[in-house]
Scaffold this motif. Structure first.
Motif, PDB file in Angstrom:
ATOM      1  N   THR A   1      -6.143   2.420  -1.320  1.00  0.00           N
ATOM      2  CA  THR A   1      -7.349   3.245  -1.298  1.00  0.00           C
ATOM      3  C   THR A   1      -7.381   4.100  -0.038  1.00  0.00           C
ATOM      4  O   THR A   1      -6.784   3.767   0.980  1.00  0.00           O
ATOM      5  CB  THR A   1      -8.611   2.379  -1.369  1.00  0.00           C
ATOM      6  OG1 THR A   1      -8.608   1.445  -0.277  1.00  0.00           O
ATOM      7  CG2 THR A   1      -8.671   1.613  -2.687  1.00  0.00           C
ATOM      8  N   SER A   2      -8.082   5.204  -0.150  1.00  0.00           N
ATOM      9  CA  SER A   2      -8.219   6.145   0.960  1.00  0.00           C
ATOM     10  C   SER A   2      -9.436   7.008   0.667  1.00  0.00           C
ATOM     11  O   SER A   2     -10.062   6.883  -0.393  1.00  0.00           O
ATOM     12  CB  SER A   2      -6.958   7.015   1.085  1.00  0.00           C
ATOM     13  OG  SER A   2      -6.757   7.777  -0.104  1.00  0.00           O
ATOM     14  N   SER A   3      -9.768   7.901   1.594  1.00  0.00           N
ATOM     15  CA  SER A   3     -10.888   8.802   1.322  1.00  0.00           C
ATOM     16  C   SER A   3     -10.575   9.696   0.122  1.00  0.00           C
ATOM     17  O   SER A   3     -11.476  10.092  -0.624  1.00  0.00           O
ATOM     18  CB  SER A   3     -11.195   9.645   2.556  1.00  0.00           C
ATOM     19  OG  SER A   3     -10.055  10.404   2.944  1.00  0.00           O
ATOM     20  N   ARG A   4      -9.281  10.001  -0.078  1.00  0.00           N
ATOM     21  CA  ARG A   4      -8.879  10.805  -1.231  1.00  0.00           C
ATOM     22  C   ARG A   4      -8.934   9.989  -2.511  1.00  0.00           C
ATOM     23  O   ARG A   4      -9.293  10.498  -3.581  1.00  0.00           O
ATOM     24  CB  ARG A   4      -7.455  11.342  -1.006  1.00  0.00           C
ATOM     25  CG  ARG A   4      -6.825  12.037  -2.212  1.00  0.00           C
ATOM     26  CD  ARG A   4      -7.491  13.378  -2.498  1.00  0.00           C
ATOM     27  NE  ARG A   4      -6.849  14.070  -3.610  1.00  0.00           N
ATOM     28  CZ  ARG A   4      -7.157  13.878  -4.889  1.00  0.00           C
ATOM     29  NH1 ARG A   4      -8.104  13.004  -5.224  1.00  0.00           N
ATOM     30  NH2 ARG A   4      -6.537  14.548  -5.841  1.00  0.00           N
TER      31      ARG A   4
ATOM     32  N   PRO B   1     -10.647   6.665  -3.354  1.00  0.00           N
ATOM     33  CA  PRO B   1     -11.465   5.484  -3.067  1.00  0.00           C
ATOM     34  C   PRO B   1     -11.380   4.402  -4.139  1.00  0.00           C
ATOM     35  O   PRO B   1     -11.641   3.234  -3.854  1.00  0.00           O
ATOM     36  CB  PRO B   1     -12.886   6.068  -2.968  1.00  0.00           C
ATOM     37  CG  PRO B   1     -12.841   7.326  -3.791  1.00  0.00           C
ATOM     38  CD  PRO B   1     -11.457   7.874  -3.578  1.00  0.00           C
ATOM     39  N   ASN B   2     -11.016   4.770  -5.360  1.00  0.00           N
ATOM     40  CA  ASN B   2     -10.964   3.806  -6.467  1.00  0.00           C
ATOM     41  C   ASN B   2      -9.544   3.434  -6.870  1.00  0.00           C
ATOM     42  O   ASN B   2      -9.322   2.912  -7.968  1.00  0.00           O
ATOM     43  CB  ASN B   2     -11.704   4.379  -7.673  1.00  0.00           C
ATOM     44  CG  ASN B   2     -13.165   4.642  -7.382  1.00  0.00           C
ATOM     45  OD1 ASN B   2     -13.829   3.813  -6.779  1.00  0.00           O
ATOM     46  ND2 ASN B   2     -13.645   5.814  -7.787  1.00  0.00           N
TER      47      ASN B   2
ATOM     48  N   GLU C   1      -3.455  12.699   4.232  1.00  0.00           N
ATOM     49  CA  GLU C   1      -4.540  13.600   3.844  1.00  0.00           C
ATOM     50  C   GLU C   1      -4.204  15.048   4.178  1.00  0.00           C
ATOM     51  O   GLU C   1      -4.502  15.969   3.409  1.00  0.00           O
ATOM     52  CB  GLU C   1      -5.828  13.186   4.564  1.00  0.00           C
ATOM     53  CG  GLU C   1      -6.292  11.767   4.273  1.00  0.00           C
ATOM     54  CD  GLU C   1      -7.113  11.665   3.012  1.00  0.00           C
ATOM     55  OE1 GLU C   1      -7.394  12.720   2.398  1.00  0.00           O
ATOM     56  OE2 GLU C   1      -7.473  10.534   2.630  1.00  0.00           O
TER      57      GLU C   1
ATOM     58  N   GLU D   1       0.823  -1.201   0.000  1.00  0.00           N
ATOM     59  CA  GLU D   1       0.000   0.000   0.000  1.00  0.00           C
ATOM     60  C   GLU D   1       0.859   1.254   0.000  1.00  0.00           C
ATOM     61  O   GLU D   1       1.899   1.309   0.662  1.00  0.00           O
ATOM     62  CB  GLU D   1      -0.888  -0.003   1.250  1.00  0.00           C
ATOM     63  CG  GLU D   1      -1.917   1.082   1.301  1.00  0.00           C
ATOM     64  CD  GLU D   1      -2.801   0.974   2.540  1.00  0.00           C
ATOM     65  OE1 GLU D   1      -3.640   1.878   2.750  1.00  0.00           O
ATOM     66  OE2 GLU D   1      -2.657  -0.011   3.301  1.00  0.00           O
TER      67      GLU D   1
END
Length: 579
Positions: free
Chosen positions: A325-328, A330-331, A282, A277
């Motif tokens: 993936t992260s909130s920034r 997501p895809n 953020e 990963e």
């Protein structure tokens, strides 16, 4: 506890992290360390040290466990069902440089031959070493024809970096002055044998636009002081390259880039480190590091850096980004364009022609030259004379002439035995020559790989699903590839000329490209003109994932030039505080 965590983070913090140690990872490590950065190279596989870890490099055929080193069919079927598809990689001499398919699964919606090796040096130990520059027409083709997206760079942007890489790795070749195959910085070319010379003379007399030259290959023929200082020397014409070269005669990360990087004192290599990963901060708006799974201890660990280079190969870099993936994101990391994993390209092959030469029965050659001839692209060069109406782009040929050796007719009925058979095999067999085509595959958006969280590998990590096919353009090209090869052999007077098309499944060219393509617009591409992720400028992707189109030439030299250019940009940007 906070103080302990702070010390642990400082211990695991570097100026730059390079993911992967193969053809681009070695160049990234060299360039970054030589510019003063402290660099951590993370390799998912085991350590392979130059000279020390080439166990079959000097093995003779009679020293193998199995006849001619051929692995038993049941072992191939159980452990190497994909790796054996090449027909040449899986032998007792080379099996340690390729993955076991039973522990490294993936899903094929359509057949995809994923040929790979996980160890320090990666496929730089087993690559084909053919080293050609992409041409101006390659960088312009997408824009001119409305295919895919436009490259954000042109040949002139990369030319000085081609020079830089060629000087370092050592490429032997012949300058030809062809716009579709730009010349470079070459050591003396290897020599054609007598049949190849005759083929060149006769074929070019009939087809002057179809130039025949010696292959441009990353083998030393006149080593420079820099290359000698790294412990490399001239190619010994053993043609055992895929076993690892103890002479450093051909370029690999293990004999070149990583050696140069280690000598700076700025390099740490950590094998058995599966990067799972990218860590996105953020608050800072950039990547702060990577998370790994230690393949030995099965424990997670984090490493941090200002700059991150992804050099894990097109499919593995795409896997890593999709798994991040992260909130920034997501895809998938940097996937605002939805182009991550798409536009998968390779070079299609397995088509051409062969013939027999009845002359030169009294002639032979010295050594086992690890190279052949090359016929540069001669279709669709931008003029009416070369334009085809049935397909776009073009192809080149690799091939050569040789005499059959002692292995001939081993499985043929009535081959004889005893003293007569032994005496017959002391003489070389007949001359034959072949031309095999390498054709360009267009970037189709729905040729893609996706993350499969239902199928796990031996470490419990998600795997890839491959859905890649060739289309009408490539199929039309293959007909021409077969016919034109036969034409050239017939024009040169070869007998029993036979065209062939053995079919092709993507992946078998072992030139995976395009999964995180470069482009001018963040809405339609993943990377910018300097290989930075559009949406996260301190992450660079410089392996085959970055390619916007494929050309028809072997791509590794272009990967290395892109990597050296990106490393230069990263160091300067970091110094300016832009990252």
């Amino acid at each position: 506890m906070a103080n302990l965590n702070g010390r642990a983070r400082r211990k695991n913090t570097y100026d730059a992290i390079v993911v992967g140690s193969g053809i681009t990872g070695g160049i990234a490590a060299k360039e970054l360390t030589e510019k003063g950065l402290k660099v951590l190279v993370l390799e998912r596989g085991r350590m392979v040290r130059h000279l020390e870890d080439y166990p079959t490099a000097t093995l003779d055929p009679w020293q193998t466990k199995y006849p001619q080193g051929q692995l038993p069919p049941d072992e191939l079927a159980e452990r190497y069902k994909v790796q054996r598809r090449t027909g040449y990689t899986m032998t007792e001499y080379t099996q340690h440089f390729f993955v076991r398919d039973d522990t490294n699964p993936y899903t094929e919606t359509n057949r995809f031959d994923w040929i790979r090796g996980y160890h320090v040096g990666g496929r730089s130990l087993t690559w084909g070493r053919q080293s050609y520059r992409h041409s101006p027409i390659d960088f312009e083709a997408n824009a001119r024809e409305g295919i895919g997206v436009d490259w954000p760079i042109r040949y002139e942007d990369l030319a000085p970096w081609y020079d830089h890489v060629e000087r370092f790795i050592g490429v032997s070749g012949q300058a030809e002055g062809l716009p579709q195959l730009p010349d470079g910085v070459y050591q003396p070319p290897m020599e054609m044998n007598c049949v190849e010379k005759a083929f060149k003379a006769k074929s070019e007399a009939r087809f002057p636009e179809r130039r025949i030259t010696m292959g441009r290959t990353a083998h030393l023929t006149a080593p420079t002081e820099e290359q000698l200082s790294l412990g490399r020397t001239k190619c010994q014409y053993r043609n055992m390259c895929m076993r690892g070269c103890p002479f450093g005669g051909y370029y690999s990360s293990n004999s070149g880039g990583l050696v140069a990087a280690e000598r700076t004192g700025n390099l740490v290599i950590r094998p058995n480190s599966i990067v799972t990963e990218l860590i996105y901060d953020e608050k800072a708006g950039k990547a702060s590091g990577v998370r790994i799974l230690d393949a030995t201890t099965r424990k997670d660990e984090e490493f941090h850096a200002d700059v991150i280079f992804l050099c894990a190969s097109a499919l593995n870099s795409a896997w890593l980004m999709m798994n991040s993936t992260s909130s920034r994101f997501p895809n998938g990391f940097g996937n605002g364009s939805d182009q991550l994993g798409r536009n998968v390209m390779d070079h299609h092959l397995g088509v051409g022609a062969s013939g027999e030469a009845t002359d030169f029965a009294d002639m032979y050659y010295s050594g086992r030259r690890p190279n052949g001839i090359y016929v540069p692209r001669f279709r669709n060069l931008g003029d009416a004379a070369t334009k085809r109406s049935d397909y776009l782009r073009g192809f080149g040929y690799q091939g050569g002439a040789s005499r059959a050796g002692w292995e001939r007719d081993l499985r043929k009925a009535g081959r004889g035995f005893g003293a007569d058979r032994k005496a017959a095999l002391t003489q070389p067999g007949p001359w034959s020559m072949g031309l095999g085509g390498f054709g360009e595959i267009l970037p189709y958006e729905d040729n893609r790989v996706t993350l499969n969280r239902d199928v796990k590998d031996e470490f419990g990590l998600p795997t890839l699903t491959m859905n890649v096919t060739i289309r009408e353009n490539e199929l039309a090209m293959r007909k021409d590839m077969q016919n034109a090869a036969a034409e050239m052999l017939e024009a040169a007077g070869f007998k029993n000329v036979r065209g062939y098309d053995n079919g092709f499944a993507p992946g078998l060219g072992i030139h995976e490209m395009g999964t995180a393509r470069m482009g001018r617009d963040p809405k339609t591409s993943v990377l910018n003109a300097f290989n930075q992720v559009h949406e996260c400028k301190n992450v660079y992707v410089t392996d085959g994932a970055a390619m916007t189109s494929a050309s028809c030439v072997n791509p590794s030299l272009t990967y290395m030039a892109l990597t050296a250019r990106a490393a230069d940009h990263a160091v300067k940007a970091r110094k300016r505080g832009d990252l």
